[in-house]
Structures are given as structure tokens and as C-alpha cells.
Design a protein around this motif. Sequence first.
Motif, PDB file in Angstrom:
ATOM      1  N   VAL A  25       7.294   6.441   8.256  1.00  0.00           N
ATOM      2  CA  VAL A  25       6.924   7.328   7.100  1.00  0.00           C
ATOM      3  C   VAL A  25       5.460   7.684   7.286  1.00  0.00           C
ATOM      4  O   VAL A  25       4.735   7.069   7.232  1.00  0.00           O
ATOM      5  CB  VAL A  25       7.603   6.688   5.866  1.00  0.00           C
ATOM      6  N   LEU A  26       5.491   8.877   7.141  1.00  0.00           N
ATOM      7  CA  LEU A  26       4.087   9.595   7.000  1.00  0.00           C
ATOM      8  C   LEU A  26       3.967  10.496   5.757  1.00  0.00           C
ATOM      9  O   LEU A  26       4.932  11.268   5.384  1.00  0.00           O
ATOM     10  CB  LEU A  26       3.914  10.640   8.298  1.00  0.00           C
ATOM     11  N   THR A  27       2.820  10.242   5.042  1.00  0.00           N
ATOM     12  CA  THR A  27       2.629  11.249   3.990  1.00  0.00           C
ATOM     13  C   THR A  27       0.973  11.922   4.088  1.00  0.00           C
ATOM     14  O   THR A  27       0.240  11.115   4.813  1.00  0.00           O
ATOM     15  CB  THR A  27       2.655  10.715   2.723  1.00  0.00           C
ATOM     16  N   SER A  28       1.098  13.052   3.943  1.00  0.00           N
ATOM     17  CA  SER A  28      -0.172  13.816   4.217  1.00  0.00           C
ATOM     18  C   SER A  28      -0.466  14.899   3.300  1.00  0.00           C
ATOM     19  O   SER A  28       0.474  15.683   3.010  1.00  0.00           O
ATOM     20  CB  SER A  28      -0.418  14.524   5.715  1.00  0.00           C
ATOM     21  N   ASN A  29      -1.709  14.933   2.579  1.00  0.00           N
ATOM     22  CA  ASN A  29      -1.943  16.129   1.783  1.00  0.00           C
ATOM     23  C   ASN A  29      -2.959  17.051   2.533  1.00  0.00           C
ATOM     24  O   ASN A  29      -3.920  16.589   2.918  1.00  0.00           O
ATOM     25  CB  ASN A  29      -2.784  15.442   0.658  1.00  0.00           C
ATOM     26  N   VAL A  30      -2.609  18.138   3.110  1.00  0.00           N
ATOM     27  CA  VAL A  30      -3.213  19.008   3.927  1.00  0.00           C
ATOM     28  C   VAL A  30      -4.242  20.038   3.172  1.00  0.00           C
ATOM     29  O   VAL A  30      -4.688  21.009   3.987  1.00  0.00           O
ATOM     30  CB  VAL A  30      -2.207  19.715   4.804  1.00  0.00           C
ATOM     31  N   GLU A  31      -4.410  19.839   1.864  1.00  0.00           N
ATOM     32  CA  GLU A  31      -5.368  20.517   1.176  1.00  0.00           C
ATOM     33  C   GLU A  31      -5.199  22.152   1.395  1.00  0.00           C
ATOM     34  O   GLU A  31      -5.862  22.833   2.201  1.00  0.00           O
ATOM     35  CB  GLU A  31      -6.782  20.138   1.713  1.00  0.00           C
ATOM     36  N   TRP A  60      -9.181   8.642   0.167  1.00  0.00           N
ATOM     37  CA  TRP A  60      -9.931   9.993  -0.260  1.00  0.00           C
ATOM     38  C   TRP A  60     -11.256   9.492  -0.888  1.00  0.00           C
ATOM     39  O   TRP A  60     -11.135   8.431  -1.485  1.00  0.00           O
ATOM     40  CB  TRP A  60      -9.011  10.706  -1.258  1.00  0.00           C
ATOM     41  N   PRO A  61     -12.257  10.538  -0.803  1.00  0.00           N
ATOM     42  CA  PRO A  61     -12.215  11.642  -0.001  1.00  0.00           C
ATOM     43  C   PRO A  61     -12.500  11.534   1.339  1.00  0.00           C
ATOM     44  O   PRO A  61     -13.305  10.521   1.629  1.00  0.00           O
ATOM     45  CB  PRO A  61     -13.573  12.233  -0.653  1.00  0.00           C
ATOM     46  N   ALA A  62     -11.963  12.039   2.138  1.00  0.00           N
ATOM     47  CA  ALA A  62     -11.677  11.637   3.616  1.00  0.00           C
ATOM     48  C   ALA A  62     -13.085  11.723   4.266  1.00  0.00           C
ATOM     49  O   ALA A  62     -13.531  10.853   5.522  1.00  0.00           O
ATOM     50  CB  ALA A  62     -10.813  12.609   4.443  1.00  0.00           C
ATOM     51  N   ARG A  63     -14.082  12.541   3.763  1.00  0.00           N
ATOM     52  CA  ARG A  63     -15.396  12.795   4.601  1.00  0.00           C
ATOM     53  C   ARG A  63     -16.107  11.326   4.255  1.00  0.00           C
ATOM     54  O   ARG A  63     -17.093  10.958   4.985  1.00  0.00           O
ATOM     55  CB  ARG A  63     -15.906  13.959   4.113  1.00  0.00           C
ATOM     56  N   LEU A  64     -15.843  10.708   3.316  1.00  0.00           N
ATOM     57  CA  LEU A  64     -16.617   9.460   3.184  1.00  0.00           C
ATOM     58  C   LEU A  64     -15.963   8.137   3.382  1.00  0.00           C
ATOM     59  O   LEU A  64     -16.595   7.072   3.337  1.00  0.00           O
ATOM     60  CB  LEU A  64     -16.935   9.428   1.476  1.00  0.00           C
ATOM     61  N   GLY A  89     -14.578   5.092  -1.223  1.00  0.00           N
ATOM     62  CA  GLY A  89     -13.566   6.213  -1.595  1.00  0.00           C
ATOM     63  C   GLY A  89     -12.246   5.081  -2.207  1.00  0.00           C
ATOM     64  O   GLY A  89     -12.307   4.035  -2.789  1.00  0.00           O
ATOM     65  N   ALA A  90     -11.203   5.738  -2.741  1.00  0.00           N
ATOM     66  CA  ALA A  90     -10.137   5.290  -3.220  1.00  0.00           C
ATOM     67  C   ALA A  90      -9.052   5.672  -2.747  1.00  0.00           C
ATOM     68  O   ALA A  90      -8.636   6.283  -1.914  1.00  0.00           O
ATOM     69  CB  ALA A  90     -10.132   5.907  -4.736  1.00  0.00           C
ATOM     70  N   GLN A  91      -7.960   4.537  -2.777  1.00  0.00           N
ATOM     71  CA  GLN A  91      -6.588   4.876  -2.102  1.00  0.00           C
ATOM     72  C   GLN A  91      -5.845   5.323  -3.197  1.00  0.00           C
ATOM     73  O   GLN A  91      -5.325   4.884  -3.976  1.00  0.00           O
ATOM     74  CB  GLN A  91      -6.154   3.629  -1.808  1.00  0.00           C
ATOM     75  N   ILE A  92      -5.623   6.761  -3.264  1.00  0.00           N
ATOM     76  CA  ILE A  92      -4.612   7.390  -4.092  1.00  0.00           C
ATOM     77  C   ILE A  92      -3.407   8.099  -3.265  1.00  0.00           C
ATOM     78  O   ILE A  92      -2.776   8.676  -3.635  1.00  0.00           O
ATOM     79  CB  ILE A  92      -5.467   8.546  -4.635  1.00  0.00           C
ATOM     80  N   ASP A  93      -3.416   7.895  -1.948  1.00  0.00           N
ATOM     81  CA  ASP A  93      -2.163   8.320  -1.416  1.00  0.00           C
ATOM     82  C   ASP A  93      -1.347   7.025  -0.998  1.00  0.00           C
ATOM     83  O   ASP A  93      -1.813   5.860  -0.462  1.00  0.00           O
ATOM     84  CB  ASP A  93      -2.466   9.046  -0.155  1.00  0.00           C
ATOM     85  N   ASP A 147     -10.113  19.205   8.199  1.00  0.00           N
ATOM     86  CA  ASP A 147      -9.849  20.166   7.324  1.00  0.00           C
ATOM     87  C   ASP A 147      -9.161  20.022   6.092  1.00  0.00           C
ATOM     88  O   ASP A 147      -8.380  20.620   5.548  1.00  0.00           O
ATOM     89  CB  ASP A 147      -8.977  21.568   7.946  1.00  0.00           C
ATOM     90  N   THR A 148      -8.954  18.842   5.618  1.00  0.00           N
ATOM     91  CA  THR A 148      -8.502  18.260   4.628  1.00  0.00           C
ATOM     92  C   THR A 148      -9.165  17.013   4.065  1.00  0.00           C
ATOM     93  O   THR A 148      -9.890  16.142   4.788  1.00  0.00           O
ATOM     94  CB  THR A 148      -7.125  17.740   4.912  1.00  0.00           C
TER      95      THR A 148
END
Length: 301
Positions: A86-92, A253-257, A262-266, A286-287
Motif C-alpha cells: 500500500v502506497l500513500t502520497s500527498n503530491v502537493e 513532512w516537511p520533506a525538505r528537512l 520533521g513530523a510523521q503526519i502521513d 516537487d512535494t
Amino acid sequence: MLLACTSVVVGCRVADADGITPVPQVLAFLPWLLVPAGLSLALALLARWRLGIVWSLLVLAVLAWFIEPYGETDEPGGTPVAELKVLTSNVEFGRGTGSLVPVIRARKPDIVFVEECEYTCQGTLRRDFASTYPYRQAVVAGGSEGSVVLSRFPLKATGGVDGTMGMPGAVADVRGHDVRLQLAHPMPPLPGQVGVWKRELGRLREAAAATSTPLILAGDFNASQDHAAFRRILDTGVRDAARLAGHDRTPSWPARLTPAFGAQIDHVLVSKDFSASDARFIRLNDTDHRALLVNITLHQR
């Protein structure tokens, strides 16, 4: 001042409450409060402030206690009947779709949850994966409101969960077993929107509590285990697959850091019918979210 501000956030965690802005926003980063609490202790030692020393030590002890993972982890006892990726992704706002496509091709998940998948994102996924994922359930909308669930397994649409952003649902036929799929994407706890965030997490909790069939509840929850509203969902009996696989504090999130900060919100939350053997957080371009891929096994009740 440093110690007092930290204590307010820690106090809300002790009280099992999310409080008001800025507490919900800071709670997402609860483990990192060890830094200001530790600095407060150092300053209190330098100043020989006894009350401050005791206060700082108490805050540090409470933080250490609550950094421990939350929720149950017992394994299902039934016979394994199906293994799933199972994959989940927020693509912004759809911007990360181009990076998500090769990940799907390489990792070959069985079910894909995509948040903030607007018109272009949905068109791209339909064009590139029409044969690979012939079944889908979507909320077709622009900006952050669009979302889609892709599946190798036949799907029967359900009502989903009402929210500001799309949260579609479906029932998948996984080798003869019904599995409820529900995408999660409540409003983030922005200043002035904390009430909406709590209500929408509450609706996800109601959906989890009302489901008697095996459940996969996945997406961008805009909440971590340090938020009381998210813990209410776990209290229905669902488990966090990343935690089951040993990644309870890996940030998404936030991916750049990430992974330094960061925090695990996904999350991929699963009912007691599932075990989890692996979880991977995947960086996309890009997300602002890392994608989450989990390997889970459905067990016979």
C-alpha cells in the motif's frame, strides 16, 4: 520564558488535549521540545536556580515518557490470506505527480492513495496506469481538494468521509475478502482552522469505529501520534502500519528537512486483521511530503 512555553505544550499532551493555536502546530514536533527543555536545564544549572532545575527535569521526564509510541501492536492470530503493498502520497497540488509515477512503476503497490491529486494529476495517473490499476475511486477537483484511490482489485464505491478536501472510500475485493479502503486528508490545523481539523479527524474516527470489515485508512492526516484527535482514531483499534514495522517516529513532512527533522503526519492505519512487515518513506521531487509504502498481510478472522 523558554521553559514556560515548553511546559504549556507538554501540559496539553499530559491533559490529552490539543489546545488552541499554537499548541496543535507545535505538538506535531513534540520530540523536538527536548531541545528547549534541555537548554532550560542548562541555563537553570548555570544560574543555580533550583526551582528551574527541578522544573526542567520534570518537563524532560514527561517528554521522554510521551515520546514512546502510542497504540496497540498485538499481531492477528488468523491464517494469512493475502499480502499487499500500500502506497500513500500527498503530491502537493499535483506538482509531485511526475515523481510519483516512476515510484509506482518501480515499487508496484497493489493499492495507491493520492492526496492533492487535482485534474492534471488524475489525468496523468489514468493515462499511465489504466491497465495496471483498472479500478479507481476519486474526488475530482482542483487544488488540494482532489484525491484518488487506485487499485489492482475490484472496487465498490462507498460514501467516503465528508471534508473540506476529498476523502473517497471504497470496498476492495481482495481475493474474495472485502477490505474497506478510506483515504484520509483532513484540513491541517492552521490558525483559525483548528476546529475544522478536529471535526474532520473526528469524522475519520467515526468511520473507523463504524467499520466491521477489514480496514485500510491511509493518507495525509495532518496529525501525528502526539495529537489527541489522532489518538482517538487509534483508540478505535486500528494500528499504525509504520509503527508495526518499526518506524513509529520516522518523519514524512516537511520533506525538505526529513529525515533530520520533521513530523510523521502521513499514515497507513490498518484494522486488527492486518500485520505489517515493512515501511519505507520515499522522497519525491516537487512535494512537501514523503510518500509512504508499507507491506501488510491480511489474516483470516
